[in-house]
Write an enzyme that holds these catalytic residues in place. Sequence first.
Site, PDB file in Angstrom:
ATOM      1  N   ASP A 366       0.853  -1.205   0.000  1.00 23.14           N
ATOM      2  CA  ASP A 366       0.000   0.000   0.000  1.00 23.14           C
ATOM      3  C   ASP A 366       0.882   1.246   0.000  1.00 23.14           C
ATOM      4  OD1 ASP A 366      -2.260   1.935   1.051  1.00 23.14           O
ATOM      5  OD2 ASP A 366      -3.300   0.065   0.594  1.00 23.14           O
ATOM      6  N   ASP A 367       0.360   2.345   0.472  1.00 22.82           N
ATOM      7  CA  ASP A 367       1.021   3.654   0.448  1.00 22.82           C
ATOM      8  C   ASP A 367       2.402   3.602   1.126  1.00 22.82           C
ATOM      9  OD1 ASP A 367       1.389   6.350   0.214  1.00 22.82           O
ATOM     10  OD2 ASP A 367      -0.412   6.932   1.308  1.00 22.82           O
ATOM     11  N   ARG A 443      -6.340  16.350   3.426  1.00 22.24           N
ATOM     12  CA  ARG A 443      -5.250  15.367   3.579  1.00 22.24           C
ATOM     13  C   ARG A 443      -3.924  15.881   3.014  1.00 22.24           C
ATOM     14  NH1 ARG A 443      -3.954   9.116   2.031  1.00 22.24           N
ATOM     15  NH2 ARG A 443      -3.677   8.423   4.154  1.00 22.24           N
ATOM     16  N   TRP A 477      -6.196   1.681  -7.006  1.00 23.54           N
ATOM     17  CA  TRP A 477      -6.212   3.049  -7.535  1.00 23.54           C
ATOM     18  C   TRP A 477      -6.998   3.913  -6.557  1.00 23.54           C
ATOM     19  CZ3 TRP A 477      -4.884   4.676 -12.870  1.00 23.54           C
ATOM     20  CH2 TRP A 477      -5.210   6.021 -13.127  1.00 23.54           C
ATOM     21  N   ASP A 478      -6.291   4.727  -5.789  1.00 21.16           N
ATOM     22  CA  ASP A 478      -6.919   5.472  -4.703  1.00 21.16           C
ATOM     23  C   ASP A 478      -7.202   6.919  -5.123  1.00 21.16           C
ATOM     24  OD1 ASP A 478      -7.864   5.945  -2.149  1.00 21.16           O
ATOM     25  OD2 ASP A 478      -6.126   5.098  -1.147  1.00 21.16           O
ATOM     26  N   MET A 479      -7.994   7.621  -4.351  1.00 21.51           N
ATOM     27  CA  MET A 479      -8.344   9.029  -4.619  1.00 21.51           C
ATOM     28  C   MET A 479      -8.849   9.585  -3.299  1.00 21.51           C
ATOM     29  SD  MET A 479     -10.772  11.395  -5.301  1.00 21.51           S
ATOM     30  CE  MET A 479     -11.142  12.689  -6.407  1.00 21.51           C
ATOM     31  N   ASN A 480      -7.991  10.367  -2.625  1.00 21.12           N
ATOM     32  CA  ASN A 480      -8.250  10.628  -1.218  1.00 21.12           C
ATOM     33  C   ASN A 480      -8.657  12.032  -0.809  1.00 21.12           C
ATOM     34  OD1 ASN A 480      -8.030   8.140   0.133  1.00 21.12           O
ATOM     35  ND2 ASN A 480      -5.859   8.110  -0.344  1.00 21.12           N
ATOM     36  N   ASP A 548     -12.862   2.293   4.521  1.00 21.43           N
ATOM     37  CA  ASP A 548     -11.661   2.190   5.347  1.00 21.43           C
ATOM     38  C   ASP A 548     -12.004   1.636   6.719  1.00 21.43           C
ATOM     39  OD1 ASP A 548      -9.879   3.042   3.499  1.00 21.43           O
ATOM     40  OD2 ASP A 548      -9.545   5.032   4.337  1.00 21.43           O
TER      41      ASP A 548
HETATM   42  C1  GLA Z   1      -6.775   5.702   1.800  1.00 18.16           C
HETATM   43  C2  GLA Z   1      -7.250   4.301   1.537  1.00 18.16           C
HETATM   44  C3  GLA Z   1      -6.560   3.346   2.487  1.00 18.16           C
HETATM   45  C4  GLA Z   1      -5.064   3.447   2.316  1.00 18.16           C
HETATM   46  C5  GLA Z   1      -4.628   4.894   2.484  1.00 18.16           C
HETATM   47  C6  GLA Z   1      -3.170   5.069   2.127  1.00 18.16           C
HETATM   48  O1  GLA Z   1      -7.197   6.144   3.041  1.00 18.16           O
HETATM   49  O2  GLA Z   1      -8.623   4.199   1.625  1.00 18.16           O
HETATM   50  O3  GLA Z   1      -6.995   2.033   2.271  1.00 18.16           O
HETATM   51  O4  GLA Z   1      -4.712   2.979   1.055  1.00 18.16           O
HETATM   52  O5  GLA Z   1      -5.367   5.783   1.694  1.00 18.16           O
HETATM   53  O6  GLA Z   1      -2.751   6.364   2.268  1.00 18.16           O
END
Ligand code: GLA
Length: 757
Positions: A366-367, A443, A477-480, A548
């Site tokens: 992950d990140d 964020r 593929w995330d988008m936060n 999450d």
């Molecule tokens: C978001 C995603 C999480 C994780 C974090 C990483 O919050 O929903 O599952 O991947 O980013 O920064």
Amino acid sequence: MIYVKDNLFALHTETVSYVFRATDSLHLEHLHFGRKITVDDRSIPALMEKQEFLTGGLNSYDEEHRSLSLENYMLEMSSYGKGDIREPFVEIIYEDGSSTSDFLYDGYKVMHEKPEYETLPGSYSDYGRSEQLVIYLRERYSGIVIELHYYVYERCDVICRSAKLRNESIQTVNLKRLMSAQVDFDDSDFIFTHFNGAWIREMNRVDNAVTAGRIVNSSYTGTSSSRANPFVMLSRRGTSQNFGECYGFNLIYSGNHYEAVDVGSFSKLRFVNGINPQGFSYVVGPEEYFEAPESVMSFSKEGFNGLSRNMHEFVREHIIRGTWKYKERPVLLNSWEAAYFDINEEKLFSLAEAGAEVGIELFVMDDGWFGERNDDTSSLGDWEVNEKKLPGGIKGIADKIKQLGLKFGIWVEPEMVNVKSRLYESHPEWVIEIPDRNHSEGRNQRILDMGNKDVQNYVIETMDRLFSSADISYVKWDMNRTFTDYYSKNLPPERQGEMAHRYVVGLYRCIKTLTGRFPDILFEGCASGGNRFDLGILCYFPQIWASDNTDAMCRAEIQEGYSYGYPMLALGAHVSSCPNHQTLRSTPLETRFNIAAFALCGYECNLCEMSENELDAIREQIELYKEWRSVLQFGDFYRHDGTGAGNVSWTCVGKDKKYAAGLLFQGLAQPNMPDKRFVACGLRPDAKYHFYNRKFKVMEEFVSMRVDTENEDYHVYGDVLMNCGVRLSQGFAASGYNERVRVFPDFASRIYFMEEE
Ligand code: GLA
């Protein structure tokens, strides 16, 4: 089936009909949407609205039609300014500043192929032909054309609608709204249900009794949003999971959306859905066009479960596409809750090694792997590996993981940039910000202007390079963050209202190109969990991280919320450690698994810190999940009525109805309530099933020993299981315990299996 005779149009699926006609005044009168009916052109006089004299206070349409009031008419699409004062379908500002439109029927076409949209994703059919009806309407004075498109999916009782505006006039107009669907109902005795929430609290069902006025469900986050999912329902009072009439609507779109119920003065109810008109405008010049996203409509007389069955089948067959459509999804282990940003090759490898030992199939980094990404304040945009953390690069870690017999996956957030990044320094013009004004922060990151072709090309080529740099089998593929300070530095002032929609169209271009170039990669969408859980994303990514929140109790409710409109095949669900990181609640490990097992089960915990007992339990869980996942991922999912607040109960039935799994989950235990029954859904009534419970050890968290679950073992017909249910072993009630007692404390759960004999 599509039936057209004279001016009557009837669309029929297996159990549903949708009927409208063109009137003498050349308006489209909506006649019926609901249970299947038999109609021909001679049915019109019986179905049409009767207006002999205009009642007081109404405006007549024109001199020639003095008794016609559009305010009290069921219309297939309504424009602005000719007497109908309810939610309009379309709003246009003309060059002279006027905003009245008069769209009139101008012909139709039936087609047997569904052409692809130019700008947006849509439903598709790969079995049989999909029938399409196109209705043309022309604006009386300007000549602007609106095409209404209808697609019929007979087997799943779904009809899709969309609209396209073609500017065949000589003027440039400002489009203020173009909805995707409008459905008028003759009465307003409905419950409007939508699903609202927030981060880690997605998909709470909200029921509003419709009386008068408007109820709106919409998003303005730039995404489809965890605040208000675009899937909504209208149902008759008293509709339950298995009985009653209900309608479901969704939108194949990932941006700002709008669903409104509007009850006018004559108690007729209008439903519309489409792009949110708030902040939206689009300049459409001569010979240009604008496409509104596809709206999905379904009806069932078999309660919410019937409607969900239609929607699930539709999403599985006509939305999800590509390599993973019918392919079982792997059990993955994600590094996020195990290590957050604090990752390095050694740590990841040990975690993957522990995963391989319990049966994990895919390891996801992950990140935290790129740039100077040690927290969320920097590096988004700089998609190059941090060699201090991963000295062998992506390929190094991927190869090591592969040697363990696991597939390797990676996390990215390509639509974003941190101010603290090389990308921001080199391309400030690519960022959504209003020049010389302060920016609201989310964020610690900003959003790239995906409507800009240069940004799209950058995203495509950077991700292409990354995905080709190693043997990558999966991408999250995330988008936060949500949108603020809407502004594109790439658009002139008069086009700023286009930014949010252009973003979505640009995003689609990127993910269409990348999923096309990497057809075997399993993509999972994510937006802080469920901030972009919608049918637009599912056209490209076959699954989405649903929330999450990994707390089992919250997940039971969140997954149940999604299940109204989305199949479990689309929902990522992970077993995590306890106390849970979002709620600080402790729930039994077996319950965490039991809930995740009814969706796409994965793990997101530090296996390296778990006890031998826990690892043994996880090994057994994964083995069982692999054995049953064809049913759990692809089966028909049913919710059960009458479970009481905080509890859920489900059945998931395999396609051939030979195998089914049931779930019973309890929130808080009630003292001295020892009786429970398990009532299943969706089985074959005349087939005999072996009903038994999943055996595991319970109570580990409460006493120092683990005890076996009770033993449930019965041989009964499907009708018994569905109409009467199985009386389960007596639950623990403080007056005695032996091996036949069902130990059922707070957050307890059971899985029951049903196998045809
Ligand atoms: C978001 C995603 C999480 C994780 C974090 C990483 O919050 O929903 O599952 O991947 O980013 O920064």
